[in-house]
Design a protein around this motif. Sequence first.
Motif, PDB file in Angstrom:
ATOM      1  N   PHE A  32       0.765  -1.367  -0.105  1.00  0.00           N
ATOM      2  CA  PHE A  32      -0.328  -0.022   0.080  1.00  0.00           C
ATOM      3  C   PHE A  32       0.973   1.138   0.517  1.00  0.00           C
ATOM      4  O   PHE A  32       0.607   1.786  -1.307  1.00  0.00           O
ATOM      5  CB  PHE A  32      -0.810   0.237   0.955  1.00  0.00           C
ATOM      6  CG  PHE A  32      -2.072   1.276   1.069  1.00  0.00           C
ATOM      7  CD1 PHE A  32      -3.226   1.578   0.618  1.00  0.00           C
ATOM      8  CD2 PHE A  32      -1.322   1.828   2.158  1.00  0.00           C
ATOM      9  CE1 PHE A  32      -3.256   2.364   0.320  1.00  0.00           C
ATOM     10  CE2 PHE A  32      -2.063   3.034   2.457  1.00  0.00           C
ATOM     11  CZ  PHE A  32      -2.846   3.260   1.683  1.00  0.00           C
ATOM     12  N   GLY A  33       1.617   1.591   0.904  1.00  0.00           N
ATOM     13  CA  GLY A  33       3.155   2.733   0.581  1.00  0.00           C
ATOM     14  C   GLY A  33       2.249   3.965   0.683  1.00  0.00           C
ATOM     15  O   GLY A  33       1.473   3.811   2.191  1.00  0.00           O
ATOM     16  N   HIS A  37      -1.313   3.779  -5.587  1.00  0.00           N
ATOM     17  CA  HIS A  37      -1.691   2.393  -6.542  1.00  0.00           C
ATOM     18  C   HIS A  37      -2.901   1.913  -5.720  1.00  0.00           C
ATOM     19  O   HIS A  37      -3.964   1.907  -7.284  1.00  0.00           O
ATOM     20  CB  HIS A  37      -0.762   1.580  -6.860  1.00  0.00           C
ATOM     21  CG  HIS A  37       0.149   1.523  -7.299  1.00  0.00           C
ATOM     22  ND1 HIS A  37       1.487   1.338  -7.154  1.00  0.00           N
ATOM     23  CD2 HIS A  37      -0.210   1.702  -9.055  1.00  0.00           C
ATOM     24  CE1 HIS A  37       2.375   1.705  -8.202  1.00  0.00           C
ATOM     25  NE2 HIS A  37       1.661   1.454  -9.130  1.00  0.00           N
ATOM     26  N   GLN A  55       3.659  -3.542   6.257  1.00  0.00           N
ATOM     27  CA  GLN A  55       4.196  -4.458   7.108  1.00  0.00           C
ATOM     28  C   GLN A  55       4.671  -3.151   7.994  1.00  0.00           C
ATOM     29  O   GLN A  55       5.283  -3.000   9.107  1.00  0.00           O
ATOM     30  CB  GLN A  55       5.101  -5.185   6.730  1.00  0.00           C
ATOM     31  CG  GLN A  55       6.607  -4.524   6.129  1.00  0.00           C
ATOM     32  CD  GLN A  55       7.252  -4.988   6.098  1.00  0.00           C
ATOM     33  OE1 GLN A  55       7.127  -6.297   6.426  1.00  0.00           O
ATOM     34  NE2 GLN A  55       8.220  -5.761   5.461  1.00  0.00           N
ATOM     35  N   ALA A  74       0.857  -6.086   8.316  1.00  0.00           N
ATOM     36  CA  ALA A  74       0.350  -7.591   8.052  1.00  0.00           C
ATOM     37  C   ALA A  74       1.664  -7.131   6.914  1.00  0.00           C
ATOM     38  O   ALA A  74       1.875  -6.375   5.923  1.00  0.00           O
ATOM     39  CB  ALA A  74      -0.328  -8.113   7.498  1.00  0.00           C
ATOM     40  N   ASN A  75       3.059  -8.551   7.215  1.00  0.00           N
ATOM     41  CA  ASN A  75       3.974  -9.046   6.210  1.00  0.00           C
ATOM     42  C   ASN A  75       2.713  -9.605   5.090  1.00  0.00           C
ATOM     43  O   ASN A  75       1.786 -10.384   5.553  1.00  0.00           O
ATOM     44  CB  ASN A  75       4.717  -9.596   6.209  1.00  0.00           C
ATOM     45  CG  ASN A  75       5.448 -10.094   5.704  1.00  0.00           C
ATOM     46  OD1 ASN A  75       5.823 -10.388   4.098  1.00  0.00           O
ATOM     47  ND2 ASN A  75       7.235  -9.655   5.890  1.00  0.00           N
ATOM     48  N   PHE A  76       3.483  -9.088   3.537  1.00  0.00           N
ATOM     49  CA  PHE A  76       2.581 -10.015   3.034  1.00  0.00           C
ATOM     50  C   PHE A  76       2.860 -11.630   2.634  1.00  0.00           C
ATOM     51  O   PHE A  76       1.560 -12.481   1.762  1.00  0.00           O
ATOM     52  CB  PHE A  76       2.264  -9.921   1.268  1.00  0.00           C
ATOM     53  CG  PHE A  76       3.920  -9.190  -0.041  1.00  0.00           C
ATOM     54  CD1 PHE A  76       4.896 -10.232   0.776  1.00  0.00           C
ATOM     55  CD2 PHE A  76       4.765  -7.996  -0.250  1.00  0.00           C
ATOM     56  CE1 PHE A  76       5.974  -9.945   0.064  1.00  0.00           C
ATOM     57  CE2 PHE A  76       5.496  -7.151  -0.455  1.00  0.00           C
ATOM     58  CZ  PHE A  76       5.943  -8.915  -0.686  1.00  0.00           C
ATOM     59  N   ASP A  97       4.253  -3.925  -5.591  1.00  0.00           N
ATOM     60  CA  ASP A  97       4.816  -2.522  -6.351  1.00  0.00           C
ATOM     61  C   ASP A  97       6.042  -2.930  -4.971  1.00  0.00           C
ATOM     62  O   ASP A  97       5.768  -2.379  -3.654  1.00  0.00           O
ATOM     63  CB  ASP A  97       4.347  -1.355  -5.637  1.00  0.00           C
ATOM     64  CG  ASP A  97       4.912  -0.180  -6.186  1.00  0.00           C
ATOM     65  OD1 ASP A  97       6.148  -0.871  -6.500  1.00  0.00           O
ATOM     66  OD2 ASP A  97       4.504   0.873  -6.160  1.00  0.00           O
ATOM     67  N   GLY A  99       9.781  -3.538  -2.489  1.00  0.00           N
ATOM     68  CA  GLY A  99      10.806  -3.144  -1.929  1.00  0.00           C
ATOM     69  C   GLY A  99      10.301  -1.712  -1.102  1.00  0.00           C
ATOM     70  O   GLY A  99       9.706  -1.508  -0.462  1.00  0.00           O
ATOM     71  N   SER A 101       9.655   2.103  -0.719  1.00  0.00           N
ATOM     72  CA  SER A 101       8.860   3.872  -1.073  1.00  0.00           C
ATOM     73  C   SER A 101      10.015   5.059  -0.473  1.00  0.00           C
ATOM     74  O   SER A 101      10.663   4.292   0.161  1.00  0.00           O
ATOM     75  CB  SER A 101       7.838   3.720   0.693  1.00  0.00           C
ATOM     76  OG  SER A 101       7.991   4.142   1.318  1.00  0.00           O
ATOM     77  N   MET A 124      11.558  -2.720   7.846  1.00  0.00           N
ATOM     78  CA  MET A 124      10.738  -1.890   7.467  1.00  0.00           C
ATOM     79  C   MET A 124       9.769  -2.084   8.211  1.00  0.00           C
ATOM     80  O   MET A 124       8.106  -0.967   8.180  1.00  0.00           O
ATOM     81  CB  MET A 124       9.923  -3.087   6.185  1.00  0.00           C
ATOM     82  CG  MET A 124      10.208  -2.761   4.982  1.00  0.00           C
ATOM     83  SD  MET A 124       9.960  -2.772   2.775  1.00  0.00           S
ATOM     84  CE  MET A 124      11.066  -3.841   2.280  1.00  0.00           C
ATOM     85  N   SER A 213       9.776 -13.624   1.716  1.00  0.00           N
ATOM     86  CA  SER A 213       8.787 -13.429   1.242  1.00  0.00           C
ATOM     87  C   SER A 213       7.614 -12.979   0.379  1.00  0.00           C
ATOM     88  O   SER A 213       6.666 -13.504   0.287  1.00  0.00           O
ATOM     89  CB  SER A 213       8.117 -11.840   2.152  1.00  0.00           C
ATOM     90  OG  SER A 213       9.477 -10.827   2.322  1.00  0.00           O
ATOM     91  N   ARG A 289      12.941   6.914 -10.365  1.00  0.00           N
ATOM     92  CA  ARG A 289      12.542   5.579  -9.599  1.00  0.00           C
ATOM     93  C   ARG A 289      11.933   3.936 -10.370  1.00  0.00           C
ATOM     94  O   ARG A 289      12.001   3.396 -10.613  1.00  0.00           O
ATOM     95  CB  ARG A 289      11.785   5.557  -8.297  1.00  0.00           C
ATOM     96  CG  ARG A 289      12.127   4.910  -7.367  1.00  0.00           C
ATOM     97  CD  ARG A 289      10.797   5.039  -5.925  1.00  0.00           C
ATOM     98  NE  ARG A 289      10.270   3.182  -6.546  1.00  0.00           N
ATOM     99  CZ  ARG A 289      10.582   2.839  -5.399  1.00  0.00           C
ATOM    100  NH1 ARG A 289      11.705   2.722  -5.082  1.00  0.00           N
ATOM    101  NH2 ARG A 289       9.931   1.733  -5.429  1.00  0.00           N
TER     102      ARG A 289
HETATM  103  C1  LIG Z   1       7.422   0.385  -3.568  1.00  0.00           C
HETATM  104  S1  LIG Z   1       6.651   1.114  -2.590  1.00  0.00           S
HETATM  105  C2  LIG Z   1       5.094   0.864  -2.622  1.00  0.00           C
HETATM  106  C3  LIG Z   1       3.857   1.881  -3.084  1.00  0.00           C
HETATM  107  C4  LIG Z   1       2.551   2.612  -2.960  1.00  0.00           C
HETATM  108  N1  LIG Z   1       1.977   1.500  -4.078  1.00  0.00           N
HETATM  109  C5  LIG Z   1       2.429   3.204  -3.415  1.00  0.00           C
HETATM  110  O1  LIG Z   1       1.739   4.159  -4.996  1.00  0.00           O
HETATM  111  O2  LIG Z   1       2.353   4.805  -2.884  1.00  0.00           O
HETATM  112  C6  LIG Z   1       6.977  -0.686  -1.312  1.00  0.00           C
HETATM  113  C7  LIG Z   1       5.836  -0.585   0.307  1.00  0.00           C
HETATM  114  O3  LIG Z   1       5.446  -2.125   0.121  1.00  0.00           O
HETATM  115  C8  LIG Z   1       5.995  -2.166   1.890  1.00  0.00           C
HETATM  116  N2  LIG Z   1       6.308  -3.693   1.692  1.00  0.00           N
HETATM  117  C9  LIG Z   1       7.433  -4.225   1.341  1.00  0.00           C
HETATM  118  N3  LIG Z   1       7.577  -5.745   1.223  1.00  0.00           N
HETATM  119  C10 LIG Z   1       6.431  -5.935   1.959  1.00  0.00           C
HETATM  120  C11 LIG Z   1       5.919  -6.936   2.422  1.00  0.00           C
HETATM  121  N4  LIG Z   1       6.519  -7.757   2.507  1.00  0.00           N
HETATM  122  N5  LIG Z   1       4.678  -6.825   3.491  1.00  0.00           N
HETATM  123  C12 LIG Z   1       4.117  -5.666   3.318  1.00  0.00           C
HETATM  124  N6  LIG Z   1       4.379  -4.320   3.094  1.00  0.00           N
HETATM  125  C13 LIG Z   1       5.947  -4.755   2.257  1.00  0.00           C
HETATM  126  C14 LIG Z   1       7.000  -1.011   2.225  1.00  0.00           C
HETATM  127  O4  LIG Z   1       6.816  -1.068   3.308  1.00  0.00           O
HETATM  128  C15 LIG Z   1       6.367   0.242   1.537  1.00  0.00           C
HETATM  129  O5  LIG Z   1       5.910   0.820   2.155  1.00  0.00           O
END
Ligand SMILES: C[S@@+](CC[C@H](N)C(=O)[O-])C[C@H]1O[C@@H](n2cnc3c(N)ncnc32)[C@H](O)[C@@H]1O
Length: 301
Positions: A32-33, A37, A55, A74-76, A97, A99, A101, A124, A213, A289
């Motif tokens: 979500f970040g 999206h 997470q 949560a962690n995905f 998406d 990695g 943010s 994270m 993960s 990016r």
């Molecule tokens: C590249 S950003 C996403 C940005 C988002 N699509 C947007 O438009 O703002 C990645 C996000 O995914 C989260 N993230 C990365 N790995 C994760 C995981 N294993 N489980 C849950 N969240 C995760 C990070 O904390 C970060 O906020």
Amino acid sequence: MKDQAYHIPVMLQECITGLSINPKGIYVDLTFGGGGHSKEILKHLDGGHLYGFDQDEDAEANIPDSENFTFVSANFRDLKRYLRLHGVKQVDGILADLGISSHQIDEPTRGFSTRFDGDLDMRMSDAMTLTARDVLNTYEEAKLHKLFGIYGEIKNAKTLAQAVVAYRATEPFATIAQFKAMLNKFAPRGKEFKYFAQVFQALRIEVNDELGSLEEMLLQTVDVLKPEGRLVVMSYHSLEDRLVKNFITKGKFQGEVEKDFYGNLIRPLEPVTRKAVTASPEELLINNRSRSAKLRIAKKN
Ligand SMILES: C[S@@+](CC[C@H](N)C(=O)[O-])C[C@H]1O[C@@H](n2cnc3c(N)ncnc32)[C@H](O)[C@@H]1O
């Protein structure tokens, strides 16, 4: 503008097209970040619902005010379990998406960026216990060698691992400035920034078990997606992209594709686009990016 400052979404339109949204469907944004999206997906829903996972507790500041949205902290890698908790068995589309943010990298206290001094943290989520400092201070030399070499693609990984072990015998690692001063001796001249970035990437992948993960999550998408449901994954480095590509095209992370008695491929997903989608020249100009982003789209068989 708050969302844009947190993170500018990459290949927004391409992701929406890839999801092929049914307005009444159920969707999951696994990363979500800043919600870029997610907010666009919500615009395409009419009666449907979106679950947004992240997470990182910081992402909660961006939760949209919509009854069609549920945030899942949560962690995905626990995708299936959390959807079940919300009474959801199958969904129409999943977006990831991968990695970190821009917010995470721009926040000095998180320890992700080589641009600031701060704690060698790189987690994270506050729920995690292992930090980059722990990795540098406790991992055996062989393990450090492997992670610098594989996750960071660092040429002098063995020398660097030896140097880390020798350094910490006199002084434990604590801050980014201290670690960078040590790294400086091993970086190729004129390419220091790239070298630091590769080492930091290696540590970040390890601290957050990013590849572990990702694998766990990809395996669960097969059960979670409805037939014809879409999987849309964007990655920013080759290790991730290779896992995503192999899983979509071969149904497994390594090795040869398997075939049934009749010679048909055995794979639970099917690629929708033959090659990875990359950012348009217009987007490359405005969002740095997007340069390394690779988008892969699949559908459930
Ligand atoms: C590249 S950003 C996403 C940005 C988002 N699509 C947007 O438009 O703002 C990645 C996000 O995914 C989260 N993230 C990365 N790995 C994760 C995981 N294993 N489980 C849950 N969240 C995760 C990070 O904390 C970060 O906020």
